[in-house]
Design an enzyme around this catalytic site. Structure first.
Site, PDB file in Angstrom:
ATOM      1  N   GLU A 151      61.751  33.852  53.233  1.00  0.00           N
ATOM      2  CA  GLU A 151      60.251  33.243  53.352  1.00  0.00           C
ATOM      3  C   GLU A 151      60.219  31.714  52.313  1.00  0.00           C
ATOM      4  OE1 GLU A 151      56.828  35.496  54.516  1.00  0.00           O
ATOM      5  OE2 GLU A 151      57.903  36.469  55.514  1.00  0.00           O
ATOM      6  N   GLU A 187      59.046  42.820  52.782  1.00  0.00           N
ATOM      7  CA  GLU A 187      57.415  43.484  51.930  1.00  0.00           C
ATOM      8  C   GLU A 187      56.342  43.980  51.109  1.00  0.00           C
ATOM      9  OE1 GLU A 187      54.845  39.650  51.952  1.00  0.00           O
ATOM     10  OE2 GLU A 187      56.428  38.244  51.255  1.00  0.00           O
TER      11      GLU A 187
HETATM   12  C1  BG6 Z   1      54.714  36.555  54.051  1.00  0.00           C
HETATM   13  C2  BG6 Z   1      54.182  38.042  55.158  1.00  0.00           C
HETATM   14  O1  BG6 Z   1      54.319  37.435  53.113  1.00  0.00           O
HETATM   15  O2  BG6 Z   1      53.689  35.958  53.572  1.00  0.00           O
HETATM   16  C3  BG6 Z   1      54.248  36.550  56.278  1.00  0.00           C
HETATM   17  O3  BG6 Z   1      56.072  37.896  55.184  1.00  0.00           O
HETATM   18  C4  BG6 Z   1      52.931  35.718  56.003  1.00  0.00           C
HETATM   19  O4  BG6 Z   1      54.327  37.735  57.251  1.00  0.00           O
HETATM   20  C5  BG6 Z   1      53.821  34.617  55.066  1.00  0.00           C
HETATM   21  O5  BG6 Z   1      52.408  35.258  57.274  1.00  0.00           O
HETATM   22  C6  BG6 Z   1      52.580  33.958  54.657  1.00  0.00           C
HETATM   23  O6  BG6 Z   1      51.467  34.474  54.457  1.00  0.00           O
HETATM   24  P1  BG6 Z   1      49.689  34.462  55.110  1.00  0.00           P
HETATM   25  O7  BG6 Z   1      48.933  35.502  54.504  1.00  0.00           O
HETATM   26  O8  BG6 Z   1      49.157  32.357  54.544  1.00  0.00           O
HETATM   27  O9  BG6 Z   1      50.269  34.946  56.559  1.00  0.00           O
END
Ligand code: BG6
Length: 478
Positions: A378, A166
């Site tokens: 993700e 990211e």
């Molecule tokens: C993504 C990241 O941006 O979102 C993860 O790659 C992250 O590391 C995920 O955990 C969810 O975001 P957050 O802030 O809820 O952990």
């Protein structure tokens, strides 16, 4: 149209090292910048630190068994640079690399394809102390040292490699995802300088995979949110074009065309934000071709036109409370675009817009633009989960979110988009980057709180059983 997903489609989920492993400063590992940032978050907001996280370091066999039970054919995880090279470079930590050998063996013995991420926000702290980390060009050379070692080590076991997690989100949320020393606070040019160094590191990793890994495939795992215009006013539509160029194409054009998006670069130059590019950099970036793009898709975004009235640039706010509407502000680039709430979409408690159609749109758009295969590394629904007295977690909201996103993904596939894998966030509950452990994402509940790590007992959520059925039917039951 086929009812199921394509044959050989990879089903799995994702995690990242510092968010799940724990053992942050034991077993030969030294701190990463995330261990330091999370200690600070603990002091400021009471969020758990990375010291224990989900204690995956000690539970990895149990976690892989749970993945196997769900029917995973892939698992995307990251390697902690500071576990392998505690000082960033120099001597390898034998115990650290052994952990990843054991994990990869466990996965392969269970028929699960490892999808490795080389870097997920967790630069060895030693390199921050030495030369301010990613701000210095020296980091590119040190990343090569680390990446070459790891790729060589696992070249016969790992086919799918993802590079830097990211970059787009690092630029937007620089303080959360990267440690910024006091003297650089408020200097927005370093966002783009750090990103340029990451582009070089990404290109080096791509070249290494192509040179060293037989049949290896490599791409970036990019935080990606398509941007919609708030209205059909021509100015809002132009604002959308600008936002797409600066927030999205600025990264994807590098990965697939080896060049910076023109309009975005001109905007950055006009505002003194452009990165310093040295001779040979763009040639190297062009040589580091990607085989696919991995998308971390959670939400879409919305923007509108914004006149330049001297109000200055601001970057994204964050919602720390988990109460809808607490987002502390919207990214604003006067005379270019301003982000805003999309009135057509509901959000999570942390103000992330819920938009399955946005996933379909992004996949269609990116495939038309670059013609390269895509995968999901993700996608998930951050929520407060409740463990009931009889030891259950009824996360129907998450099942609903994933059902709709998978249906959207299938529609994109039906329109000809080549999709390799679905690895949502996250395999098990873990430490959120911005909100501690109370904001949960996993198929498996990890019994701990922000204050108390307890035993980190694993409990299957309703989504666990739902996903098992989805995988068993190769998506046919959606
Ligand atoms: C993504 C990241 O941006 O979102 C993860 O790659 C992250 O590391 C995920 O955990 C969810 O975001 P957050 O802030 O809820 O952990």
């Amino acid at each position: 149209m086929a009812k199921t997903f394509p044959e050989g489609f990879l089903w799995g989920a994702s995690t990242s090292a510092y968010q799940v492993e724990g053992a942050a400063t034991t077993h030969g590992k030294k701190p990463s910048q995330q261990d330091v940032i999370n200690k600070d978050n603990y002091q400021k907001y009471g969020f758990a630190t990375a010291e224990i996280a989900s204690d995956h370091y000690h539970h990895y066999k149990e976690d892989v068994a749970l993945m196997k039970e769900m029917g995973f054919t892939a698992y995307r995880f990251s390697i902690a640079w500071s576990r392998v090279f505690p000082d960033g470079v120099g001597e390898v930590n034998e115990e650290g690399i052994q952990f990843y050998r054991d994990l990869i063996k466990e996965l392969k013995d269970n028929g699960i394809e490892p999808i490795v991420t080389l870097y997920h926000y967790d630069l060895p702290w030693a390199l921050v102390e030495k030369y301010d980390g990613w701000i210095s060009r020296q980091v590119v050379e040190d990343f090569k040292y680390y990446a070459e070692y790891v790729i060589n080590e696992f070249k016969n076991d790992v086919r799918y490699w993802t590079t830097i997690n990211e970059q787009s989100i690092i630029v937007q949320y620089i303080d959360q995802k990267n440690f910024i020393p006091e003297k650089y606070q408020g200097n927005d040019q370093i966002r783009y300088q750090i990103n340029h160094h990451m582009n070089l590191a990404h290109a080096i990793a791509c070249k290494l995979v192509h040179e060293l890994v037989p049949g290896g495939l490599v791409g970036a795992p990019l935080g990606y949110a398509p941007v919609y215009p708030l209205t059909s006013q021509p100015k809002d539509v132009l604002a959308m074009l600008n936002a797409e160029d600066l927030r999205n194409h600025y990264y994807t054009d590098i990965y697939f065309k080896g060049e910076y998006t023109k309009s975005a670069m001109i905007y950055l130059e006009e505002h003194g934000l452009a990165p310093v590019i040295e001779e040979g950099d763009m040639e190297l970036i062009k040589e580091g071709t990607s085989d696919f793009l991995a998308l971390n898709y959670y939400a879409s975004e919305c923007c509108k036109w914004c006149e330049d009235e001297g109000q200055g640039i601001r970057y994204n706010g964050v919602n720390r409370s988990g109460k809808k509407g607490d987002l502390s502000g919207f990214e604003t680039h006067p005379g270019f675009y301003q982000m805003c709430k999309n009135p057509n979409l509901d959000t999570t408690d942390w103000d992330w817009a819920i938009d399955p159609t946005g996933l379909e749109y992004a996949f269609r758009d990116l495939y038309t633009r670059y013609g390269k295969p895509l995968m999901i590394t993700e996608n998930g629904f951050g929520a407060y989960d409740t463990l009931t007295e009889d030891g259950k977690v009824h996360d129907d909201y998450r099942i609903d979110y994933w059902t709709k996103h998978l249906q959207a993904l299938k529609r994109a596939i039906d329109k000809g988009v080549e999709v390799l894998a679905f690895c949502p966030w996250s395999a098990v509950d873990l430490l959120s980057t911005s909100n501690g452990v109370k904001k949960r994402y996993g198929f498996v509940y990890v019994d701990r709180t922000d204050d108390d790590p307890k035993e980190c007992k694993r409990i299957k959520k309703d989504s666990f059983y739902w996903y098992k059925d989805v995988i068993e039917s190769n998506g046919g039951n959606l």
